[in-house]
Motif scaffolding. Structure first.
Motif, short mmCIF file in Angstrom:
data_model
loop_
_atom_site.label_atom_id
_atom_site.label_comp_id
_atom_site.label_asym_id
_atom_site.label_seq_id
_atom_site.Cartn_x
_atom_site.Cartn_y
_atom_site.Cartn_z
N ARG B 49 0.81 -1.23 0.00
CA ARG B 49 0.00 0.00 0.00
C ARG B 49 0.84 1.28 0.00
NH1 ARG B 49 -5.65 -0.81 3.11
NH2 ARG B 49 -6.42 -2.47 1.78
N SER B 50 2.16 1.14 0.14
CA SER B 50 3.01 2.33 0.10
C SER B 50 3.75 2.44 -1.22
CB SER B 50 4.03 2.29 1.25
OG SER B 50 3.38 2.12 2.47
N VAL B 51 3.65 1.41 -2.06
CA VAL B 51 4.43 1.38 -3.30
C VAL B 51 4.12 2.59 -4.17
CG1 VAL B 51 4.71 0.14 -5.49
CG2 VAL B 51 4.87 -1.09 -3.36
N GLY B 52 2.84 2.92 -4.32
CA GLY B 52 2.44 4.02 -5.20
C GLY B 52 3.09 5.33 -4.80
N LEU B 53 2.99 5.65 -3.52
CA LEU B 53 3.55 6.92 -3.01
C LEU B 53 5.06 6.96 -3.19
CD1 LEU B 53 2.98 9.52 -1.37
CD2 LEU B 53 3.38 8.18 0.69
N VAL B 54 5.70 5.85 -2.83
CA VAL B 54 7.16 5.77 -2.91
C VAL B 54 7.61 5.85 -4.38
CG1 VAL B 54 9.01 4.07 -2.65
CG2 VAL B 54 7.55 4.61 -0.72
N ALA B 55 6.84 5.25 -5.28
CA ALA B 55 7.20 5.26 -6.71
C ALA B 55 7.11 6.68 -7.26
CB ALA B 55 6.27 4.32 -7.48
N ILE B 56 6.03 7.38 -6.91
CA ILE B 56 5.86 8.75 -7.43
C ILE B 56 6.98 9.66 -6.92
CG2 ILE B 56 4.37 10.80 -7.30
CD1 ILE B 56 1.98 8.81 -7.23
N THR B 57 7.26 9.58 -5.63
CA THR B 57 8.30 10.46 -5.07
C THR B 57 9.67 10.09 -5.64
OG1 THR B 57 8.39 9.04 -3.16
CG2 THR B 57 7.16 11.07 -2.91
N GLY B 58 9.92 8.80 -5.82
CA GLY B 58 11.20 8.36 -6.40
C GLY B 58 11.37 8.88 -7.81
N PHE B 59 10.31 8.76 -8.60
CA PHE B 59 10.35 9.22 -9.99
C PHE B 59 10.65 10.72 -10.05
CE2 PHE B 59 8.16 10.83 -13.80
CZ PHE B 59 8.83 10.09 -14.78
N LYS B 106 4.10 8.09 6.46
CA LYS B 106 2.91 7.30 6.12
C LYS B 106 2.73 6.11 7.07
CE LYS B 106 0.52 5.00 2.35
NZ LYS B 106 0.14 3.79 3.07
N ILE B 107 3.79 5.32 7.21
CA ILE B 107 3.66 4.07 7.99
C ILE B 107 3.73 4.37 9.49
CG2 ILE B 107 4.70 1.81 8.41
CD1 ILE B 107 5.86 2.04 5.52
N GLY B 108 4.70 5.21 9.90
CA GLY B 108 4.85 5.51 11.33
C GLY B 108 3.60 6.12 11.91
N SER B 109 3.04 7.10 11.21
CA SER B 109 1.83 7.74 11.74
C SER B 109 0.66 6.77 11.72
CB SER B 109 1.49 9.00 10.93
OG SER B 109 1.14 8.64 9.63
N GLY B 110 0.59 5.95 10.67
CA GLY B 110 -0.51 4.97 10.56
C GLY B 110 -0.49 3.99 11.72
N ILE B 111 0.71 3.46 12.01
CA ILE B 111 0.82 2.49 13.12
C ILE B 111 0.52 3.19 14.45
CG2 ILE B 111 2.44 1.05 14.42
CD1 ILE B 111 3.86 0.40 11.80
N GLY B 112 1.07 4.40 14.63
CA GLY B 112 0.85 5.14 15.88
C GLY B 112 -0.63 5.38 16.12
N ALA B 113 -1.33 5.83 15.06
CA ALA B 113 -2.76 6.13 15.21
C ALA B 113 -3.57 4.86 15.41
CB ALA B 113 -3.25 6.89 13.98
N GLU B 114 -3.24 3.80 14.68
CA GLU B 114 -4.01 2.56 14.78
C GLU B 114 -3.88 1.95 16.19
OE1 GLU B 114 -2.66 -0.65 12.32
OE2 GLU B 114 -4.53 -1.77 12.56
N LEU B 115 -2.64 1.81 16.64
CA LEU B 115 -2.46 1.21 17.97
C LEU B 115 -2.97 2.14 19.07
CD1 LEU B 115 0.96 -0.70 17.90
CD2 LEU B 115 -1.27 -1.40 17.09
N GLY B 116 -2.81 3.46 18.84
CA GLY B 116 -3.31 4.41 19.83
C GLY B 116 -4.82 4.30 19.99
#
Lengths: 251, 257
Positions: B49-59, B106-116
Motif C-alpha cells: 500500500r506504500s508502493v504508489g507513493l514511494v514510486a511517485i516520489t522516487g520518480f 505514512k507508515i509511522g503515523s498509521g501504526i501510531g494512530a491505529e495502535l493508539g
C-alpha cells in the motif's frame, strides 16, 4: 452463604479478599472483599471513579492489585503463569464498556478471533456453527459480514456480548453494559443479559450505576464506596437501608 | 514570545521508554505462537500500500535531480557524468533517506494512530482477554513487517528514480537506455550498494518500533491518538537522520566510502 431451593449451599465461583489497588497516591481499592456464587448476578454499584472497573480488571488479570487475593473458579489469579491465566480466561468472559470490537475485522472475524486462539482444534464448519449460534442468541445473525463501523451502538454491544459468549464462559464480567445507550436499547441489553444467563448458566458481576439496570439484573448489590464494600445485600433490602450514602443511590 | 523546548529529563524519559519497549520486542519476538498470518497482512498493508507513493516520489526525485544538476554539469563539460552522479547520490544517500522519511510519515503515523486508537478503545485489553499476547500480535508483526518492507520500498524507489533520471536526460540529449544503464552500473560498486541497503533495515526497524511505541503507550483518550501519530512521525524522522549519521560514520571507519 446463599442457599439454593433445596437448601444446599451454592458453589462459590469467585472470591476477592482484602484487595488494595492504588495509582500513584490515589488509592482506588482499600481492603475490598466480595464473593460470587454460581448462577448469581451481583451488581457492583458506586460513583464514577470509585474503582468498579479497576476491580473487574483485577479479577480478569488485566491489572495487578497491590495486595490481596483473588480466586476465580478455584484458581488464584495472582499466582498463575501467563499460560494458566489464558486458560482461565476461556472460562471468564469480559464485556468492555467501549465494546472493544476490532475495527479492522468484520463481525465474523471478531467472533472467530477468540475461537482461533482457544479452540484451535475446531474445524472450519464447527467455527462457523459457533459464530452463527452466538449471533443468533443475540438476534444479529444477519450482521455476520458487516464491519463494526456499520453497526449502531446497541448492535455493537450485542456483537461484543456474542464475542464474549462464544467460548461459553462460566463467569461474565460486564463493565457498564448500558452506559451510553438509550432507555429502550438499555432494556433490551438487560433482557439479553438475563437470556444469556439462562442459556449459558453463567454467574455475573455487573458494574453499573444505571438503577433501572441494577433493579432488573441484581440478585445482590454491592456498594463500593471509598474503595471498600459499603453495603451488600439484595436490591430490596438496600432500598430500605437508612444509610444516607445508600439512600443517595436508591432515591 | 518565549520558546519552550522539551526538558532534557523529558527527552531522557522518552529514550528510556523506547529502550525498554525495544527490549520487550526482543524478549517477545521469538516467543511461541508465530503470528504468521498477521505478519503477512502487515507486509501487505505496509509494503504494497506504500508502493504508489514511494514510486511517485522516487520518480520525481530522479527527474528533478537530473534537471537541477544539468546546468552546473554542463558548465564543466561533464554532462556525460550525470547518470553516474545521479545513481551514486540516489543509491547511497538520497533514495534511502527520502524513502525512509516518507515511510516515517505514512507508515509511522498509521501504526501510531491505529495502535493508539486500539489502546483507548480497550481493543488491546480485549485481545489479552481473548488469550492473545497483544504485544506479539500487534507490535512484533508490525516491526518485522516494516523492517523487511522498507528496504523493498527503497529498492523500488531507487530503481524508479533512476528511470526518472533517464527520462530527464532524454529531454535534452538523446541517450540510449543501454548506454545510460551501462554508465549507472559502471559507476556503482559493492561498497555503494551494500551499506546503503543494510542501513534501510535499520530505518525500517526504527520506523516500526517508534510507531508501535507511541501507539501502544498512548493515553489521554482521543487526544492521545493524535499525539501518538504526530510524535511517531517526528521521532521516527529524527531517528532516520541519526541512524544515517551513524551509518556514514561506520562505513567511513570501515573504509567503504
Amino acid at each position: 452463604m446463599p442457599l439454593n431451593m433445596t437448601n444446599t449451599p451454592l458453589e462459590k465461583v469467585l472470591e476477592v479478599r482484602h484487595l488494595y489497588k492504588a495509582f500513584g497516591d490515589n488509592a482506588v481499592l482499600k481492603d475490598f472483599s466480595m464473593d460470587l456464587y454460581r448462577r448469581e448476578n451481583v451488581v457492583v454499584l458506586g460513583k464514577s471513579g470509585s474503582g468498579k472497573s479497576v476491580l473487574i480488571k483485577c479479577i480478569i488479570g488485566l491489572l495487578r492489585p497491590d495486595q490481596g487475593q483473588i480466586n476465580v473458579l478455584g484458581k488464584p489469579v495472582l499466582d498463575l503463569t501467563p499460560a494458566e491465566l489464558d486458560q482461565l480466561r476461556v472460562r471468564v468472559g469480559f464485556l468492555f464498556q467501549s465494546n472493544a470490537l476490532y475495527d479492522s475485522m468484520s463481525v465474523r472475524e471478531n467472533l472467530e478471533f477468540p475461537l482461533r486462539r482457544h479452540g484451535r482444534d475446531k474445524s472450519r464448519e464447527e467455527v462457523n456453527t459457533l459464530v452463527v449460534e452466538a449471533l443468533t442468541n443475540v438476534g444479529l445473525a444477519h450482521t455476520v459480514d458487516m464491519m463494526p463501523a456499520e453497526l449502531s451502538g446497541g448492535m455493537r454491544k450485542r456483537i461484543a456480548l456474542a464475542r464474549t459468549l462464544i467460548l461459553k464462559p462460566e463467569i461474565m464480567l460486564y463493565d457498564e453494559p448500558t452506559t451510553g445507550l438509550d432507555p429502550i436499547t438499555s432494556r433490551e441489553i438487560v433482557q439479553l443479559i438475563l437470556k444469556v444467563q439462562d442459556i449459558y448458566n453463567t454467574s455475573s458481576i455487573v458494574i453499573s450505576h444505571d438503577m433501572s439496570c441494577v433493579r432488573q439484573l441484581a440478585n445482590r448489590v454491592i456498594m463500593l464506596v471509598d474503595g471498600k464494600c459499603h453495603a451488600d445485600g439484595p436490591y430490596e433490602s438496600l432500598m430500605q437501608n437508612p444509610d444516607p450514602i445508600v439512600q443517595g443511590f436508591f432515591h | 514570545m518565549k520558546l519552550q523546548f522539551p526538558s532534557y529529563r523529558l527527552i531522557l524519559e522518552e529514550l528510556g521508554g523506547l529502550a525498554r519497549f525495544t527490549g520487550q520486542f526482543f524478549r517477545n519476538w521469538a516467543a511461541p505462537r508465530m503470528e504468521i498470518q498477521e505478519f503477512f497482512r502487515q507486509c501487505y498493508m505496509i509494503g504494497y500500500r506504500s508502493v504508489g507513493l514511494v514510486a511517485i516520489t522516487g520518480f520525481i526525485l530522479g527527474l528533478v535531480m537530473t534537471i537541477q544538476s544539468r546546468p552546473t554539469m554542463a558548465r564543466f563539460g561533464a554532462e556525460s557524468w550525470i547518470p553516474s552522479m545521479v545513481a551514486i547520490s540516489i543509491i547511497r544517500e538520497i533514495g534511502p533517506v527520502i524513502t525512509a522519511l516518507i515511510c516515517a510519515g505514512k507508515i509511522g503515523s498509521g501504526i501510531g494512530a491505529e495502535l493508539g486508537s486500539m489502546k483507548v478503545t480497550e481493543q488491546i485489553d480485549a485481545m489479552e482477554v481473548s488469550g492473545t499476547n497483544p504485544f506479539k500480535y500487534l507490535v512484533v508483526t508490525r516491526v518485522w513487517a516494516t523492517t523487511l518492507m522498507v528496504p523493498v520500498l527503497v529498492c523500488c524507489s531507487d530503481t524508479i528514480a533512476i528511470w526518472g533520471s533517464y527520462l530527464a536526460v532524454n529531454m535534452k540529449n538523446e541517450t540510449s537506455l543501454a548506454l545510460f544503464s551501462q554508465q549507472v552500473v559502471d559507476s556503482l560498486s559493492f561498497s555503494d550498494v551494500l551499506p546503503a541497503f543494510i542501513k534501510t533495515f535499520f530505518f525500517g526497524f526504527a520506523i516500526g518500533i517508534v510507531g508501535c511505541y507511541k501507539g501502544y503507550t498512548s493515553s489521554k483518550g482521543t487526544e492521545g491518538v493524535g499525539l501518538a501519530a504526530n510524535s511517531a512521525v517526528v521521532m521516527a524522522s529524527l531517528l532516520v537522520f541519526v541512524l544515517d549519521l551513524l551509518a556514514a560514520q561506520v562505513t567511513d571507519t570501515l573504509g567503504l566510502n
